[in-house]
Motif scaffolding. Structure first.
Motif, PDB file in Angstrom:
ATOM      1  N   LEU A 322       1.014  -0.761  -0.116  1.00 55.88           N
ATOM      2  CA  LEU A 322      -0.030  -0.310  -0.111  1.00 55.88           C
ATOM      3  C   LEU A 322       0.950   1.314  -0.089  1.00 55.88           C
ATOM      4  CD1 LEU A 322      -2.624  -1.169   2.434  1.00 55.88           C
ATOM      5  CD2 LEU A 322      -3.044  -1.467  -0.165  1.00 55.88           C
ATOM      6  N   ILE A 323       1.948   1.084   0.700  1.00 51.12           N
ATOM      7  CA  ILE A 323       2.561   2.175   0.898  1.00 51.12           C
ATOM      8  C   ILE A 323       3.664   2.940  -0.242  1.00 51.12           C
ATOM      9  CG2 ILE A 323       5.054   3.071   1.645  1.00 51.12           C
ATOM     10  CD1 ILE A 323       4.613   1.810   4.310  1.00 51.12           C
ATOM     11  N   ILE A 324       3.700   1.546  -0.902  1.00 46.01           N
ATOM     12  CA  ILE A 324       4.250   1.565  -2.464  1.00 46.01           C
ATOM     13  C   ILE A 324       3.411   2.353  -3.831  1.00 46.01           C
ATOM     14  CG2 ILE A 324       5.056   0.539  -4.104  1.00 46.01           C
ATOM     15  CD1 ILE A 324       6.540  -1.301  -2.826  1.00 46.01           C
ATOM     16  N   ILE A 325       2.470   2.025  -3.891  1.00 44.18           N
ATOM     17  CA  ILE A 325       0.792   1.655  -4.386  1.00 44.18           C
ATOM     18  C   ILE A 325       0.631   3.472  -4.247  1.00 44.18           C
ATOM     19  CG2 ILE A 325      -1.418   1.322  -4.678  1.00 44.18           C
ATOM     20  CD1 ILE A 325      -1.174  -0.670  -3.999  1.00 44.18           C
ATOM     21  N   ALA A 326       1.084   4.150  -2.913  1.00 42.78           N
ATOM     22  CA  ALA A 326       0.690   5.433  -2.339  1.00 42.78           C
ATOM     23  C   ALA A 326       1.113   6.436  -2.903  1.00 42.78           C
ATOM     24  CB  ALA A 326       0.706   5.562  -0.867  1.00 42.78           C
ATOM     25  N   ILE A 331       2.658  10.279  -7.233  1.00 44.53           N
ATOM     26  CA  ILE A 331       3.732  10.826  -8.420  1.00 44.53           C
ATOM     27  C   ILE A 331       2.447  10.800  -9.872  1.00 44.53           C
ATOM     28  CG2 ILE A 331       5.038  10.210 -10.202  1.00 44.53           C
ATOM     29  CD1 ILE A 331       6.288  10.906  -7.638  1.00 44.53           C
ATOM     30  N   ILE A 332       1.487  10.099  -9.652  1.00 41.55           N
ATOM     31  CA  ILE A 332       1.167   9.789 -11.107  1.00 41.55           C
ATOM     32  C   ILE A 332      -0.225  11.010 -11.192  1.00 41.55           C
ATOM     33  CG2 ILE A 332      -1.313   8.387 -12.147  1.00 41.55           C
ATOM     34  CD1 ILE A 332       0.840   5.654 -11.290  1.00 41.55           C
ATOM     35  N   LYS A 333      -1.066  11.557  -9.392  1.00 37.65           N
ATOM     36  CA  LYS A 333      -1.448  12.422  -9.341  1.00 37.65           C
ATOM     37  C   LYS A 333      -1.183  13.942  -8.659  1.00 37.65           C
ATOM     38  CE  LYS A 333      -5.138   9.968 -10.494  1.00 37.65           C
ATOM     39  NZ  LYS A 333      -5.897   9.911 -11.630  1.00 37.65           N
ATOM     40  N   GLY A 334       0.288  13.730  -9.458  1.00 36.58           N
ATOM     41  CA  GLY A 334       0.812  15.048  -9.006  1.00 36.58           C
ATOM     42  C   GLY A 334       0.183  16.449  -9.255  1.00 36.58           C
ATOM     43  N   ASP A 335       0.110  16.341 -10.409  1.00 36.99           N
ATOM     44  CA  ASP A 335      -0.680  17.861 -10.924  1.00 36.99           C
ATOM     45  C   ASP A 335      -1.667  17.929 -10.451  1.00 36.99           C
ATOM     46  OD1 ASP A 335       1.032  18.397 -12.709  1.00 36.99           O
ATOM     47  OD2 ASP A 335       0.482  17.235 -14.371  1.00 36.99           O
ATOM     48  N   PHE A 336      -2.750  17.684  -9.899  1.00 37.67           N
ATOM     49  CA  PHE A 336      -4.132  16.626  -9.499  1.00 37.67           C
ATOM     50  C   PHE A 336      -3.955  17.532  -8.178  1.00 37.67           C
ATOM     51  CE2 PHE A 336      -6.915  15.413  -6.182  1.00 37.67           C
ATOM     52  CZ  PHE A 336      -8.449  15.762  -6.042  1.00 37.67           C
ATOM     53  N   LEU A 410       8.103   3.520   2.725  1.00 28.88           N
ATOM     54  CA  LEU A 410       7.687   4.900   3.995  1.00 28.88           C
ATOM     55  C   LEU A 410       9.162   5.934   2.899  1.00 28.88           C
ATOM     56  CD1 LEU A 410       5.681   6.427   5.484  1.00 28.88           C
ATOM     57  CD2 LEU A 410       7.189   5.770   7.005  1.00 28.88           C
ATOM     58  N   ALA A 411      10.082   5.314   2.731  1.00 27.51           N
ATOM     59  CA  ALA A 411      11.058   6.396   2.826  1.00 27.51           C
ATOM     60  C   ALA A 411      10.653   7.054   1.268  1.00 27.51           C
ATOM     61  CB  ALA A 411      12.411   6.368   2.500  1.00 27.51           C
ATOM     62  N   ILE A 412      10.116   6.276   0.143  1.00 29.97           N
ATOM     63  CA  ILE A 412       9.999   6.058  -1.335  1.00 29.97           C
ATOM     64  C   ILE A 412       8.976   7.791  -0.705  1.00 29.97           C
ATOM     65  CG2 ILE A 412       9.244   5.343  -3.140  1.00 29.97           C
ATOM     66  CD1 ILE A 412      10.486   3.083  -2.203  1.00 29.97           C
TER      67      ILE A 412
END
Length: 531
Positions: A322-326, A331-336, A410-412
């Motif tokens: 879940l942390i990796i997905i988050a 990153i993907i929704k960075g613009d939003f 979590l660091a990522i």
């Protein structure tokens, strides 16, 4: 003999109802009644969900004279649920049953053993399929005017679908066994496939409404696609309307499909049952043993325990995924996220950064590896206690495993949040500090609760992993902590700045961590020695 084999297999299928996993003994009296009522409630909830879905589809499709499409869709859902629920049961029942060698050594034909095992798999698939088909059929009766043949066919249909589910489960189960045979650890295969099914479930759940809307807005076009691509489902839907020829066609297709799979299994069952497909062939290579410190050896032991248990990884380490997905989501929704933050007034920006810190902490709560770690030692705890190491070293190893598996991903996430959110200098420091302190707090709290409430007498590892008070407190306690802290800030919003509140939270977390670690080193080690 056949009856005895069938009885044994059916008892295994329904063991979750009448068997107490903590003691391995059958439930009796009030315990059996309470457990049965619990499962009836859960199954009733699932039936209610599918009833609502069926009720949303049935009347509109029947109004277009496409009742067959409704029944085909619900039948497909029943097949998917049945295969999902029974595929891993198929894998273990056919290819990894522990009593295969014993049964095959007895004067019992292999065909009877295979028949009994397949009957158990069929029953499991049918049970889950009925969770869909029972409400679907009730809704179908209430919204259509089908005749006697339609009633008879819809009663027989779930049992025919059971053969389709059984055949598909055997195919998928064999694929799982084949993949596992080429890997060193079948546990990782099980985890990967489980996560894949979970992802598919949540994808379907998130898009269910839009899928239903698409079907209802253009049922004719969707029906043409189903009748061409999924011809057996098309015939099944027509049969549900009481048509004899489609019923004969669907019956023949289902039975022939199952007969083909059964004939293949019958020829290869003995080889499959006596071959350990999960073991990989290794070539002996002489190597010098590497000497490691006591702490490293204990930590390696904790990692092996974690990676060696599918239940442990899926239930206590899901937060890693879940942390990796988050991180990917940020990153993907960075613009939003950037657009949203730009719309926040300047006076509320610190509150926005505080919410980001809370979200980062929340992403770690599905990791609770320490909560069952003492209980998982079970009856072998004495081995750890007899080693020439201190109890504090053992406890630290369990803490370190939790911290490593959580803090690395979590660091990522923290880097992604810092890059996208671009917090102020104060929160750029506080977000990682609060997150690390929170992880240490939850890891320590899980270990403390397990030391206070251990379960060392379990017969199935699922009990300490999923049914223990320490895991319950670790999971819901962390959620409650974040909720309470958020509620306190909401009440004090006009009296304290978000930055000041974040500093206070960091100080509180630090004090709690120090006190918990001190308790583990002094009182916790004594409790561990007394277990």
């Amino acid at each position: 003999m056949t009856q005895a084999l069938i009885k044994k297999q059916l008892l295994e299928v329904f063991a979750w109802v009448f068997q107490d996993k903590k003691t391995g003994k059958n439930r009796k009296g009030s315990s059996l009644v309470a457990n049965s009522l619990l499962y009836i409630s859960i199954l009733g909830l699932i039936i209610g969900i599918f009833y609502y879905m069926a009720d949303s589809l049935c009347a509109p499709l029947i109004s277009f004279d496409m009742g067959w499409l409704y029944y085909a869709i619900m039948g497909l859902l029943g097949i998917v649920l049945g295969v999902f629920a029974s595929v891993f049961n198929t894998y273990t029942t056919l290819y990894q049953a522990k009593d295969n060698d014993l049964l095959l050594s007895m004067p019992v034909p292999a065909s009877k053993i295979l028949f009994a095992r397949l009957l158990g798999i069929y029953t499991m698939g049918l049970l889950y399929e009925l969770l869909v088909m029972l409400p679907a059929t009730v809704v179908f009766y209430a919204n259509s005017n089908i005749g006697l043949l339609g009633v008879v066919f819809t009663i027989l249909m779930p049992f025919l679908l059971g053969f389709v589910i059984l055949a598909l489960s055997c195919i998928v189960g064999y694929a799982v066994a084949l993949i596992a045979s080429h890997l060193k650890s079948k546990k990782l295969v099980t985890v990967f496939l489980s996560l894949l099914f979970i992802a598919a479930y949540y994808y379907f759940y998130a898009h269910a409404y839009s899928i239903l809307q698409g079907i209802l807005l253009n049922p004719v076009s969707f029906g043409e696609k189903v009748s061409g691509i999924a011809y057996p489902l098309y015939q099944m839907g027509l049969a549900a309307e009481g048509r004899l020829l489609p019923m004969l066609i669907f019956t023949c297709m289902s039975l022939v499909f199952f007969a083909l799979i059964y004939s293949i299994l019958a020829k290869s069952f003995v080889k499959l049952a006596t071959t350990n497909k999960s073991s990989s062939k290794t070539k002996y290579v002489k190597r010098e043993a590497k000497v490691s410190s006591q702490s490293t050896a204990l930590l390696s032991k904790e990692f092996r325990r974690f990676l060696g248990s599918t239940n442990y990884m899926l239930n206590c380490g899901l937060g890693i995924v879940l942390i990796i997905i988050a991180s990917a989501f940020v990153i993907i929704k960075g613009d939003f996220i950037t657009g949203f933050s730009s719309s926040v007034p300047d006076e509320y920006m610190d509150a926005f950064y505080l919410m980001a810190a809370a979200a980062v902490c929340l992403s770690t709560t599905m990791n609770d590896m320490t909560a069952p770690s003492i209980s998982l030692e079970g009856k072998n705890l004495w081995i750890l206690q007899s080693l020439p190491v201190s109890s504090w070293q053992i406890i630290k190893a369990k803490l370190h495993m939790h911290l490593i598996l959580t803090l690395v991903p979590l660091a990522i996430l923290i880097v992604c949040v810092e890059v996208v959110v671009k917090p102020s200098a104060l929160f750029a420091i506080l977000i990682p500090v609060i997150a690390v302190l929170f992880v240490l707090l939850t890891a320590s709290a899980g270990l403390i609760s397990n030391l206070l409430m251990p379960n060392l007498t379990w017969t199935n590892e699922v009990v300490p992993i999923k049914q223990s008070a320490s895991v319950f407190l670790a999971l819901f306690g962390s959620w409650a902590l974040i909720t309470v802290l958020g509620g306190v800030y909401y009440l004090m919003f006009e009296h304290i700045s978000a930055g000041t509140y974040a500093v206070i939270v960091a100080i509180i977390f630090t004090l709690c961590d120090v006190l918990m670690l001190r308790w583990l080193k002094l009182r916790g080690t004594k409790l561990f020695d007394e277990l």
